[in-house]
Motif scaffolding. Structure first.
Motif, PDB file in Angstrom:
ATOM      1  N   VAL A 221      -3.143 -18.401   1.161  1.00 58.93           N
ATOM      2  CA  VAL A 221      -3.068 -17.131   1.874  1.00 58.93           C
ATOM      3  C   VAL A 221      -2.584 -16.027   0.939  1.00 58.93           C
ATOM      4  CG1 VAL A 221      -1.879 -15.894   3.726  1.00 58.93           C
ATOM      5  CG2 VAL A 221      -2.746 -18.201   4.126  1.00 58.93           C
ATOM      6  N   ALA A 222      -1.558 -16.335   0.114  1.00 61.67           N
ATOM      7  CA  ALA A 222      -1.029 -15.345  -0.808  1.00 61.67           C
ATOM      8  C   ALA A 222      -2.057 -14.968  -1.872  1.00 61.67           C
ATOM      9  CB  ALA A 222       0.243 -15.883  -1.474  1.00 61.67           C
ATOM     10  N   THR A 223      -2.838 -15.935  -2.324  1.00 63.82           N
ATOM     11  CA  THR A 223      -3.848 -15.659  -3.336  1.00 63.82           C
ATOM     12  C   THR A 223      -4.964 -14.782  -2.782  1.00 63.82           C
ATOM     13  OG1 THR A 223      -3.375 -17.808  -4.364  1.00 63.82           O
ATOM     14  CG2 THR A 223      -5.433 -16.724  -4.994  1.00 63.82           C
ATOM     15  N   ALA A 224      -5.335 -15.003  -1.522  1.00 62.39           N
ATOM     16  CA  ALA A 224      -6.412 -14.229  -0.906  1.00 62.39           C
ATOM     17  C   ALA A 224      -5.956 -12.869  -0.401  1.00 62.39           C
ATOM     18  CB  ALA A 224      -7.019 -15.025   0.255  1.00 62.39           C
ATOM     19  N   ALA A 225      -4.642 -12.597  -0.464  1.00 65.09           N
ATOM     20  CA  ALA A 225      -4.115 -11.333   0.078  1.00 65.09           C
ATOM     21  C   ALA A 225      -4.693 -10.128  -0.643  1.00 65.09           C
ATOM     22  CB  ALA A 225      -2.592 -11.330  -0.013  1.00 65.09           C
ATOM     23  N   ARG A 226      -4.841 -10.214  -1.954  1.00 64.65           N
ATOM     24  CA  ARG A 226      -5.329  -9.079  -2.728  1.00 64.65           C
ATOM     25  C   ARG A 226      -6.734  -8.687  -2.321  1.00 64.65           C
ATOM     26  NH1 ARG A 226      -4.442  -9.995  -8.905  1.00 64.65           N
ATOM     27  NH2 ARG A 226      -2.309 -10.161  -8.111  1.00 64.65           N
ATOM     28  N   ALA A 227      -7.586  -9.669  -2.036  1.00 58.72           N
ATOM     29  CA  ALA A 227      -8.962  -9.375  -1.626  1.00 58.72           C
ATOM     30  C   ALA A 227      -8.990  -8.677  -0.263  1.00 58.72           C
ATOM     31  CB  ALA A 227      -9.781 -10.660  -1.579  1.00 58.72           C
ATOM     32  N   TYR A 404      13.205   4.273  -5.409  1.00 57.99           N
ATOM     33  CA  TYR A 404      12.952   4.014  -3.992  1.00 57.99           C
ATOM     34  C   TYR A 404      12.279   5.227  -3.375  1.00 57.99           C
ATOM     35  CZ  TYR A 404      13.937   3.550   1.006  1.00 57.99           C
ATOM     36  OH  TYR A 404      13.814   3.498   2.365  1.00 57.99           O
ATOM     37  N   THR A 405      11.153   5.000  -2.718  1.00 55.60           N
ATOM     38  CA  THR A 405      10.393   6.064  -2.068  1.00 55.60           C
ATOM     39  C   THR A 405      10.570   5.954  -0.559  1.00 55.60           C
ATOM     40  OG1 THR A 405       8.753   5.985  -3.848  1.00 55.60           O
ATOM     41  CG2 THR A 405       8.117   7.109  -1.826  1.00 55.60           C
ATOM     42  N   GLU A 406      11.032   7.031   0.054  1.00 59.29           N
ATOM     43  CA  GLU A 406      11.319   7.025   1.483  1.00 59.29           C
ATOM     44  C   GLU A 406      10.035   6.887   2.309  1.00 59.29           C
ATOM     45  OE1 GLU A 406      12.210   9.240  -0.674  1.00 59.29           O
ATOM     46  OE2 GLU A 406      14.383   9.554  -0.647  1.00 59.29           O
ATOM     47  N   PRO A 407      10.114   6.263   3.473  1.00 61.04           N
ATOM     48  CA  PRO A 407       8.914   6.060   4.295  1.00 61.04           C
ATOM     49  C   PRO A 407       8.290   7.362   4.799  1.00 61.04           C
ATOM     50  CG  PRO A 407      10.901   5.408   5.495  1.00 61.04           C
ATOM     51  CD  PRO A 407      11.311   5.638   4.073  1.00 61.04           C
ATOM     52  N   LYS A 408       9.091   8.420   4.943  1.00 56.65           N
ATOM     53  CA  LYS A 408       8.547   9.672   5.462  1.00 56.65           C
ATOM     54  C   LYS A 408       7.573  10.331   4.494  1.00 56.65           C
ATOM     55  CE  LYS A 408      12.459  12.447   3.775  1.00 56.65           C
ATOM     56  NZ  LYS A 408      13.569  13.344   4.157  1.00 56.65           N
ATOM     57  N   THR A 409       7.602   9.922   3.212  1.00 55.53           N
ATOM     58  CA  THR A 409       6.689  10.514   2.225  1.00 55.53           C
ATOM     59  C   THR A 409       5.447   9.669   2.005  1.00 55.53           C
ATOM     60  OG1 THR A 409       7.839   9.408   0.401  1.00 55.53           O
ATOM     61  CG2 THR A 409       8.632  11.584   1.033  1.00 55.53           C
ATOM     62  N   ILE A 410       5.345   8.521   2.692  1.00 55.12           N
ATOM     63  CA  ILE A 410       4.210   7.604   2.526  1.00 55.12           C
ATOM     64  C   ILE A 410       3.296   7.720   3.733  1.00 55.12           C
ATOM     65  CG2 ILE A 410       3.521   5.210   2.177  1.00 55.12           C
ATOM     66  CD1 ILE A 410       6.313   4.690   1.031  1.00 55.12           C
ATOM     67  N   THR A 411       2.017   7.926   3.481  1.00 53.74           N
ATOM     68  CA  THR A 411       1.051   8.044   4.584  1.00 53.74           C
ATOM     69  C   THR A 411       0.797   6.700   5.230  1.00 53.74           C
ATOM     70  OG1 THR A 411      -0.013   9.879   3.419  1.00 53.74           O
ATOM     71  CG2 THR A 411      -1.244   8.849   5.213  1.00 53.74           C
ATOM     72  N   LEU A 412       0.462   5.689   4.420  1.00 54.64           N
ATOM     73  CA  LEU A 412       0.189   4.348   4.931  1.00 54.64           C
ATOM     74  C   LEU A 412       0.607   3.298   3.906  1.00 54.64           C
ATOM     75  CD1 LEU A 412      -3.346   4.390   6.653  1.00 54.64           C
ATOM     76  CD2 LEU A 412      -1.139   3.936   7.748  1.00 54.64           C
ATOM     77  N   VAL A 413       1.155   2.193   4.394  1.00 53.96           N
ATOM     78  CA  VAL A 413       1.372   0.995   3.587  1.00 53.96           C
ATOM     79  C   VAL A 413       0.288   0.000   3.962  1.00 53.96           C
ATOM     80  CG1 VAL A 413       2.923  -0.902   3.023  1.00 53.96           C
ATOM     81  CG2 VAL A 413       3.855   1.381   3.419  1.00 53.96           C
ATOM     82  N   ILE A 414      -0.565  -0.337   3.028  1.00 55.58           N
ATOM     83  CA  ILE A 414      -1.720  -1.200   3.291  1.00 55.58           C
ATOM     84  C   ILE A 414      -1.405  -2.605   2.788  1.00 55.58           C
ATOM     85  CG2 ILE A 414      -4.191  -1.512   2.930  1.00 55.58           C
ATOM     86  CD1 ILE A 414      -4.322   1.469   2.205  1.00 55.58           C
ATOM     87  N   THR A 415      -1.402  -3.584   3.676  1.00 52.46           N
ATOM     88  CA  THR A 415      -1.154  -4.980   3.308  1.00 52.46           C
ATOM     89  C   THR A 415      -2.281  -5.858   3.823  1.00 52.46           C
ATOM     90  OG1 THR A 415       0.019  -5.654   5.328  1.00 52.46           O
ATOM     91  CG2 THR A 415       1.307  -4.488   3.654  1.00 52.46           C
ATOM     92  N   ASP A 416      -2.230  -7.124   3.501  1.00 51.55           N
ATOM     93  CA  ASP A 416      -3.235  -8.074   3.992  1.00 51.55           C
ATOM     94  C   ASP A 416      -3.077  -8.355   5.473  1.00 51.55           C
ATOM     95  OD1 ASP A 416      -1.534 -11.069   3.583  1.00 51.55           O
ATOM     96  OD2 ASP A 416      -0.849  -9.238   2.618  1.00 51.55           O
ATOM     97  N   LEU A 417      -1.939  -7.993   6.056  1.00 50.53           N
ATOM     98  CA  LEU A 417      -1.714  -8.179   7.492  1.00 50.53           C
ATOM     99  C   LEU A 417      -2.099  -6.960   8.312  1.00 50.53           C
ATOM    100  CD1 LEU A 417       1.762  -9.963   7.400  1.00 50.53           C
ATOM    101  CD2 LEU A 417      -0.503 -10.997   7.468  1.00 50.53           C
ATOM    102  N   GLY A 418      -2.346  -5.843   7.651  1.00 54.30           N
ATOM    103  CA  GLY A 418      -2.690  -4.606   8.345  1.00 54.30           C
ATOM    104  C   GLY A 418      -2.101  -3.425   7.615  1.00 54.30           C
ATOM    105  N   ALA A 419      -2.208  -2.266   8.233  1.00 55.30           N
ATOM    106  CA  ALA A 419      -1.681  -1.030   7.641  1.00 55.30           C
ATOM    107  C   ALA A 419      -0.794  -0.328   8.645  1.00 55.30           C
ATOM    108  CB  ALA A 419      -2.830  -0.120   7.218  1.00 55.30           C
TER     109      ALA A 419
END
Length: 420
Positions: A221-227, A404-419
């Motif tokens: 699962v961890a290996t396929a996360a990047r794809a 450290y970058t605060e969450p208010k300055t980030i539009t989206l965090v994109i992961t293999d589980l969703g965004a």
């Protein structure tokens, strides 16, 4: 030295036979008969002679003694240290109380499996994936007879990996990956059914087999996360866009490559990312994958951002607060994107989710301070750089490895589980 009774025998754990003793003391031999008042020296006694009357500066420890004790004919003052330090010359062994040959052997074996797994996965592998594979192999070869003993071995193995790589460029991801894997395993026994096993069957063997299979599943699962991230992140790159990237991130590289393969035409501007110039590696990797890429100076990010449509950054760790820990310079890019009205996307695998909750940039974990060597993330304060126009003059490089970058300055965090 274990003790000294007034006008009595000299107690020592080397040799004591009716008042007569012989021992080696830090470069000299000391022998004599106590009780009769006779005291002879044939060498140095820990830095000085031992007079019958007066002060004797002895470096050692007395069992139950006091730093200043009264003796017949004078006073002895003792600077208390360890017995091992006082008798180190006689024993000839290690004076390190934390030295454990068996622990060192276990550590060497774990690190050997880790680096073997890392080599087998290839140069683009994440350290966390290699760590999980090494821990999975540890389950297979374990001789633990109980589940808690097995958990202890794995926890110790994860600690070995953190000691070796925890302060490196992927140290946060490695730490969070190991913690997630251990939590994954400790909940696994609840899903095991031993109903098909008889009274004489090896329940522990069945448990290890189940945990090993879960470990292999976790690695896949961890290996396929990047794809998965690449496929999801490419949807945010539109035709003809100009994308700003910071440093060298394998996940961001996968996003750009997937967008290019899907037929989109776009340009990428990579920041120089000093002090290790990771942006040049990123631009070169993009060009080899058919993406038009250029490098911009770190000091020109504000000007370059005016021509960009969005920005993509990777992450070493995604905090519980929603903020991101990443290489130095990420926060200033996020602030500039917020001021310019440009979206900032952060791409990171789900095993980089960490329980860390920084309150500000000063809480971001750093590499070892004072080092003079460059790493994949940068150098800490203490490294030196030449001053322009003078080869002899040097200045300290005052920079931190990550911020450290605060969450208010980030539009989206994109992961293999969703965004989010």
């Amino acid at each position: 030295v274990m003790g000294f009774q007034q006008a009595g025998p000299f107690h020592q754990d080397v040799l004591h036979m009716g008042g007569m003793h012989a021992a080696t003391h830090a470069g000299g031999t000391h022998g004599g008969v106590y009780g009769a008042g006779t005291h002879t020296h044939t060498g140095a006694h820990l830095g000085g002679a031992f007079p019958h009357a007066g002060i004797a500066p002895i470096q050692g420890m007395m069992m139950g003694g006091h730093p200043e004790q009264q003796f017949t004919g004078g006073t002895m003052r003792s600077n208390t240290t360890t017995i091992a330090a006082a008798l180190g010359g006689a024993s000839g062994g290690s004076t390190d109380p934390n030295h454990d040959p068996q622990r060192e052997a276990r550590k060497e074996r774990m690190l050997s499996e880790f680096y073997t797994a890392l080599q087998a996965l290839g140069g683009d592998a994440n350290l966390a994936v290699a760590a999980v594979r090494a821990l999975t192999n540890a389950i297979t070869r374990s001789n633990a007879s109980t589940f808690m003993e097995l958990v202890h071995e794995l926890t110790e193995g994860a600690a070995f990996l953190r000691e070796a790589e925890g302060r490196g460029p992927q140290g946060i991801g490695l730490t969070s990956g190991c913690e997630l894997f251990l939590r994954h395993l400790t909940r696994s026994p609840e899903s095991i059914s031993f109903g098909d096993l008889g009274a004489n069957d090896d329940h522990m063997k069945a448990l290890k087999s189940h945990l090993s299979a879960r470990g292999e599943q976790f690695t896949e699962v961890a290996t396929a996360a990047r794809a998965r991230i690449a496929k999801r992140g490419a949807t945010f790159i539109r035709e003809g866009a100009v994308v700003l990237v910071h440093g060298f991130s394998r996940v961001v590289l996968a996003v750009m490559e997937h967008a290019r393969r899907s037929g989109k035409s776009f340009r990428v501007v990579a920041t120089e990312a000093r002090p290790d110039n990771a942006g040049y590696r990123m631009a070169e990797a993009l060009r080899t994958r058919g993406v038009d890429a250029a490098v911009a100076l770190d000091s020109s990010v504000c000007r370059v951002l005016e021509t960009c449509d969005c920005a993509f950054v990777g992450a070493e760790g995604v905090c519980a607060s929603g903020g991101v820990l990443n290489r130095i310079g990420t926060r200033q890019i996020a602030l500039l994107c917020q001021a310019a009205g440009r979206p900032l996307y952060c791409a990171a695998e789900s095993f980089k989710l960490t329980r860390a909750f920084p309150l500000g940039g000063g809480d971001a974990p750093q590499t070892t301070p004072g080092t003079e060597e460059s790493t994949a993330v940068g150098v800490e304060m203490g490294a030196v750089a030449p001053v322009a126009g003078s080869e002899e003059s040097l200045l300290a490089v005052a920079t931190r490895a990550r911020d450290y970058t605060e969450p208010k300055t980030i539009t989206l965090v994109i992961t293999d589980l969703g965004a989010w």
